[in-house]
Enzyme design. Structure first.
Site, PDB file in Angstrom:
ATOM      1  CD  GLU A 274     -74.774 -12.837  -3.124  1.00  0.00           C
ATOM      2  OE1 GLU A 274     -74.387 -11.888  -3.841  1.00  0.00           O
ATOM      3  OE2 GLU A 274     -75.964 -13.004  -2.816  1.00  0.00           O
TER       4      GLU A 274
ATOM      5  CG  HIS B 212     -84.340 -19.461  -6.895  1.00  0.00           C
ATOM      6  ND1 HIS B 212     -84.654 -18.714  -8.006  1.00  0.00           N
ATOM      7  CD2 HIS B 212     -84.134 -18.553  -5.894  1.00  0.00           C
ATOM      8  CE1 HIS B 212     -84.649 -17.425  -7.693  1.00  0.00           C
ATOM      9  NE2 HIS B 212     -84.335 -17.301  -6.423  1.00  0.00           N
TER      10      HIS B 212
HETATM   11  C1  LIG Z   1     -76.783 -12.397  -6.237  1.00  0.00           C
HETATM   12  C2  LIG Z   1     -78.054 -12.625  -5.497  1.00  0.00           C
HETATM   13  N1  LIG Z   1     -78.029 -12.814  -4.180  1.00  0.00           N
HETATM   14  C3  LIG Z   1     -79.154 -13.050  -3.494  1.00  0.00           C
HETATM   15  C4  LIG Z   1     -80.361 -13.089  -4.127  1.00  0.00           C
HETATM   16  C5  LIG Z   1     -81.633 -13.372  -3.341  1.00  0.00           C
HETATM   17  N2  LIG Z   1     -82.469 -12.174  -3.327  1.00  0.00           N
HETATM   18  C6  LIG Z   1     -83.448 -12.001  -4.206  1.00  0.00           C
HETATM   19  S1  LIG Z   1     -84.159 -10.505  -4.081  1.00  0.00           S
HETATM   20  C7  LIG Z   1     -83.171 -10.063  -2.803  1.00  0.00           C
HETATM   21  C8  LIG Z   1     -83.305  -8.716  -2.193  1.00  0.00           C
HETATM   22  C9  LIG Z   1     -83.201  -7.628  -3.201  1.00  0.00           C
HETATM   23  O1  LIG Z   1     -83.351  -6.400  -2.580  1.00  0.00           O
HETATM   24  P1  LIG Z   1     -83.402  -5.061  -3.427  1.00  0.00           P
HETATM   25  O2  LIG Z   1     -82.256  -4.997  -4.334  1.00  0.00           O
HETATM   26  O3  LIG Z   1     -83.565  -3.945  -2.482  1.00  0.00           O
HETATM   27  O4  LIG Z   1     -84.697  -5.239  -4.332  1.00  0.00           O
HETATM   28  P2  LIG Z   1     -86.201  -5.415  -3.842  1.00  0.00           P
HETATM   29  O5  LIG Z   1     -86.468  -6.879  -3.764  1.00  0.00           O
HETATM   30  O6  LIG Z   1     -86.322  -4.726  -2.535  1.00  0.00           O
HETATM   31  O7  LIG Z   1     -87.024  -4.768  -4.887  1.00  0.00           O
HETATM   32  C10 LIG Z   1     -82.301 -11.097  -2.494  1.00  0.00           C
HETATM   33  C11 LIG Z   1     -81.310 -11.052  -1.413  1.00  0.00           C
HETATM   34  C12 LIG Z   1     -80.349 -12.896  -5.505  1.00  0.00           C
HETATM   35  N3  LIG Z   1     -81.463 -12.926  -6.220  1.00  0.00           N
HETATM   36  N4  LIG Z   1     -79.191 -12.662  -6.161  1.00  0.00           N
END
Ligand SMILES: Cc1ncc(C[n+]2csc(CCOP(=O)(O)OP(=O)(O)O)c2C)c(N)n1
Ligand SMILES: Cc1ncc(C[n+]2csc(CCOP(=O)(O)OP(=O)(O)O)c2C)c(N)n1
Ligand SMILES: [Mg+2]
Ligand SMILES: [Mg+2]
Lengths: 327, 336, 327, 336
Positions: free
Chosen positions: C60, C129
């Site tokens: 972000e 959220h």
């Molecule tokens: C700081 C932040 N930004 C956005 C989100 C929303 N979000 C939740 S999971 C996710 C993707 C995470 O991807 P990754 O790190 O590859 O983990 P995965 O879900 O694939 O296991 C996002 C964008 C969040 N939880 N925290």
């Protein structure tokens, strides 16, 4: 009892707490060998060694985050942000993490962390070394925000903050560091977090403020006293969560309230103070609730003309107090 | 099939237990989806396809002293660390008894102090500096424990990863960074997420060893994590391990992955579903007999059924409990 | 004129602005192929291509920072934070940078950036959220914070935000996305940022609020009307900087004010509203300024019992309005 | 001494100009300290020891179209990009005419749109994502410019460095990341700051080339930055260049470096002061005659004198100007 400066009271409280409790340690930028850019941690590296007075990489989110981790397993970290202005990269760690750890874990985990940071202007620090940042955090339940005005309060409140089982932001006015001196007992004492302190009793008007502005109000009050106006000066000391009782009590008593902050006006700590009064003692008021604050511009400029225009001072406070008294 | 676990000192017993934990996590996950699709629980976040890495890693740690900072897909990790199926069901149903959060957090936000499972939040990667801080405390107090933290490959792009990893590297702290690279961050594929070929390419920038390994192979993951834990305990500092895998489900129960990836791709990935491949391994190496497997499935089903019933019937938190635990309970002379 | 949902008005405004002005582009997590986790950007990737609807890495601070850079050289980025809760890592970029660029450069540079983020609870989003994060930013001159309540306002205000030459935080209530429907003109229009809107005229009491709570207040007002109590409902629309005139005007008129927010109470937007009223129209008031808000706990919990306890709703607003009317 | 500049296409004329810019920056810096020590200006932040890298880089860029995001020690960069000594003096004296900020910011916070010097702040490393955003705009609009950003080695540990660099790598943006590694971040030496041996070790983690080069040699820096700029303009993406040097002064006029480093170390570093070594180079390669040098020194002194006098006499901003430029001036029908 010794007369000492505001910053020496910081150092004294840190030293005593580190001597008392092995789990207390310091981390931050330049806090070690250099003893901090303001020298708040001077001598501690020598006394307690590198492992308890840690020079960290230049990364505030890590400073806060690492401190949070250590705090969760029983340490009592005191993290220094070199300037309050540079706490911003750590906001996620402070608001999303430190503030919510106890609540989100249903009291299973907690985070006894202190974050110290010098704030405030009047030292030619310009936009990014003069800010008051408390309002950013002053709506986050789980956090406490302490902003002491005197060396005596510094020592008692910093000790209380370190012993507190929840995260405390401890903002020290950097102009007060060497300007403000006062009596500080040698012995160990704690002052209660969450309690305001009436720094001067008075019946005619109430000034509610905190930090360096307390001194401006006290100076102004002495001048008014010469004209027979007795001002009560309430030092909030903890700006979040606020001591509602103390606010209501003084406002109800005098019926005329001036709120003072060095911060911008809109959305500041004194807005909440005004709201509390308007909610609880409206019919005791003899005058509108006055707010005296910095102008609503991004931050305090560098040029002396502009800095002076922005910065709070005893004259501005006195003028507002007189106007209120005459209302 | 070659027996690879004996070589690294793993008994059949342990490997069976590893498989069992993977299976338990999978069956539990499947149940969660059923409960969600039938309207009984509002949300599921899934670990399907990631159990091998999770279990391989968890078993390589010292489950009596190490601290873990799992991320939301790590049900298998926390199960290995002592959290029960009932605990997880209570969380899924948001019930008062949920040990993670007392019904306050969404499922997948693990935390249980007695098992040294450190409370986590939703903003990704904040746990990385926490893990470093916990490792710092170990070093300061000359304790033997290691701190173990996981995160997705998308999350490795957050500033907190960088800052935490560098801090750990500078101070040579006993922490293991394990990336579960499941190739997607919600809809964003790894190549739009990561400028580097591998997440482990970043290790050198933090003065630590970095490895990219097969996350579908629990034995391989065990080996690397064990070595990293040994290094950490010897005072040689942190390690970054990237485990390659595939997210077999949509991101969460709120996601529809058909809008951003081909279903053929998912089907293909299912061919190397670690549960299938490891099942083959334990069967062919004689670690698990057909009979044992049946018993295992049966026992697991029973555990999950009981936990579901229990959690479904358990009371919600009382509404006034919303007000509890903002600060430490007031003590005499104490703070607010 | 078509009836559409709140979120469709978001998409419509984005599409029209992107069609109108080549310099407008979108960046954020999952905004491209997926069209956003709430589908606010659905269809835009297909229409405008990958280069104007950018799926960014999960970071972000970079989303905000990259957008700021692009804005400084003439682009008009619209950055999406997936949830308002996840804006925290970007606070440094928003407060230290976006808010201060014009001021610190003496008007040489500026930063026409919009950051959109879904906020608010009532959707089983739990602590992270569901948050209302506006208060964190509502004391930073240089920023504007817009929080629309209706599809009509969404379209007009989002267009104004995109055309604004300064940074605007645009918070959309995620529960309103599909719940709230309303008329939205097909033609192009802008609504003024910085201006509140009287959503219902009334003489007896004033309710000042914003976002989803506007609808709760309007529903409650209809009920009160049946009992002969006419409530004025003021929708702040821009919560920073506040429209002081509109606040003062309505408060002075009815003399009884209820302020409502879904956020925690202490240090919230409505604290400033209370302070403005207490400063400017104290003697017009017939009742203390009432604040109705979420409890001062870190954030909205997941369990339905607790979520309901925290979340604002029409019944809570109605009760408070009746109490005030009877004062 | 071997002529190295001809080989890479640099004329004597340009090299002389490079030396002149270094000298100008140095003399200006020295004057700032004098003004500070005599109480005329409240603050100095110094670039002494870093001029070679700054000038080498600036001259390798296209000073008619590239954007620069300098950090506070980069006086030589902004001088090369068209900011005048008078401009810098006006900033040092916090006068209304200061083009950087109208007297609002401390010295060292550069910004001047007409020269594409992007306004900067004090919190370190925030400029890195800005540079990436400016490069993104170039790519979107198919413009030819490059965006150039500098930062200290301490600052490379901020999350914004990581996030910005990765973003640039993913999108192959025309940006040059130049680290001025002066071996200290205030009092903290690089080995307590950086877990990696080199800052450039991080480049691979962002899918870009990374180099560590002699920051005391402007010719060398020129060569690397020019190549990086060419790559960027060819659409091949970003480059990370780490220039090694030494901070010859205390951190700022508020710092006393004797509390944390040995003065022998500083003395030793002064032996490779780039101003001395490059002077030797230009003299021995015949780029600069003694006479030219004298004229240069003289002209510079005059420029600085005049600028000082002008700035000292110039008016401060009026106090009410504090209120200006929070938002765009109100237009009819416009916003607040
Ligand atoms: C700081 C932040 N930004 C956005 C989100 C929303 N979000 C939740 S999971 C996710 C993707 C995470 O991807 P990754 O790190 O590859 O983990 P995965 O879900 O694939 O296991 C996002 C964008 C969040 N939880 N925290
Ligand atoms: C976010 C932030 N934290 C702290 C500071 C205070 N500070 C100013 S300069 C500096 C050291 C910077 O070191 P480095 O990046 O190596 O640059 P150098 O000063 O050595 O050129 C620090 C800690 C700051 N400006 N910003
Ligand atoms: Mg992933
Ligand atoms: Mg440095």
């Amino acid at each position: 009892m010794a007369v000492m400066s505001y910053i020496d009271a910081v150092t004294m409280a840190l030293r005593e707490e580190m001597e008392r409790d092995q789990s207390v340690f310091i981390l931050g930028e330049d806090v070690g060998k250099k003893g901090g850019v303001f020298k708040a941690t001077a001598g501690l590296y020598e006394q307690f060694g590198e492992s308890r007075v840690l020079d960290t990489p230049l990364a505030e989110s890590a400073i806060a985050g690492v401190a949070i981790g250590a705090a969760m397993v029983g340490k009592r970290p005191v993290a220094e942000m070199q300037f309050a202005d540079f706490i911003m990269p750590a906001v996620n760690q402070i608001i999303s993490e430190a503030a919510k750890i106890r609540y989100r874990s249903n009291n299973d985990w907690n985070c006894p962390l202190v974050i110290r940071a010098p704030y405030g202007g009047g030292i030619h620090g310009a936009l990014y070394h003069s800010q008051s940042v408390e309002a950013i955090f002053a709506n986050q339940p789980g956090l406490k925000i302490v902003m002491p005005s005197t060396p005596y309060d510094v020592k008692g409140l910093l000790k209380a903050a370190i012993r507190d089982d929840d995260p405390v932001l401890f903002f020290e006015h950097k102009k007060a560091y060497r300007l403000i001196k006062g009596d500080v007992p040698e012995e160990d004492y704690e002052l209660p977090i969450g309690k305001a302190d009436v720094k001067r009793k008075g019946e005619d008007i109430t000034v509610i403020t905190y930090g360096l502005c307390v001194h401006f109000a006290l100076q102004a009050a002495e001048k008014l006293a010469k004209d027979g106006i007795e001002a009560e000066v309430v030092d909030l000391r903890t700006v979040y969560p606020l001591d509602k009782e103390a606010i209501i009590e003084s406002a109800s008593k005098t019926g005329k309230v001036l709120l003072v902050t060095e911060d911008n006006k809109e959305g500041s700590i004194i807005s909440e103070v005004a709201a509390i009064i308007a909610e609880h003692c409206l019919f005791d008021l003899d005058a509108p609730i006055q707010r005296l604050a910095g102008p609503d511009v991004p931050a305090m400029p560098y040029a002396p003309t502009m800095e002076k225009y922005f910065m709070m001072n005893p004259e501005k406070v006195e003028k507002a107090m007189r106007e209120l008294a005459e209302f | 099939m070659e027996n690879r676990h004996e070589k690294i000192g793993l008994t059949d017993e342990t490997v069976r237990k590893m498989y069992e934990t993977m299976l338990l996590a999978r069956r539990l996950d499947e149940r969660m989806w059923l409960l969600n699709r039938s309207g009984k629980i509002p949300f599921v976040v899934s670990g399907q396809g990631q159990e091998a890495a999770q279990v391989g890693a968890a078993f390589a740690l010292d489950r009596n002293q190490d601290y873990i900072l799992p991320y939301y897909r790590d049900a298998a990790v926390v199960l290995a660390f002592g959290m029960t199926v009932k605990d997880l069901m209570l969380a899924a149903f948001a019930k008062a008894e949920d040990p993670n959060s007392g019904g306050r957090q969404m499922p997948g936000h693990f935390g249980q102090k007695k098992n040294r499972i450190v409370t986590g939040s939703s903003p990704v990667t904040t746990q990385v500096p926490h893990a470093v801080g916990i490792a710092l405390a170990a070093k300061m107090d000359k304790k033997e424990y290691v701190s173990f933290v996981t995160f997705g490959e998308g999350s490795s792009n957050q500033g907190d990863f960088h800052e935490g990893a560098n801090f750990a590297g500078v101070h040579k702290l006993p922490v293991i960074f394990l990336c579960e690279n499941n190739q997607y961050a919600i809809s964003v594929p790894a190549d739009k997420q990561l400028a580097s070929v591998k997440v482990s390419d970043r290790a050198i920038g933090y003065g630590m060893p970095g490895y990219t390994i097969d996350g579908n192979d629990p034995i391989e993951v065990y080996r690397y994590v064990q070595e990293a834990a040994d290094r950490a305990r010897r005072g040689e500092g942190p390690t970054l391990i990237e485990t390659m895998m595939y997210r077999l489900t949509p991101h969460t129960s709120d996601d529809d992955d058909r809008s951003y990836r081909e279903m053929e791709e998912v089907e293909k990935a299912k061919l190397s579903d670690p549960l299938l491949t490891f099942r083959k391994y334990v069967k062919e190496t004689g670690v698990l007999t057909d009979e044992q497997e049946q018993q295992m499935e049966h026992a697991i089903q029973q555990i999950i059924n009981e936990a579901t019933d229990y959690a479904e019937q358990a009371p919600y938190p009382r509404q006034e409990q919303t007000l509890d635990f903002v600060y430490a309970e007031k003590e005499q002379g104490g703070a607010v």
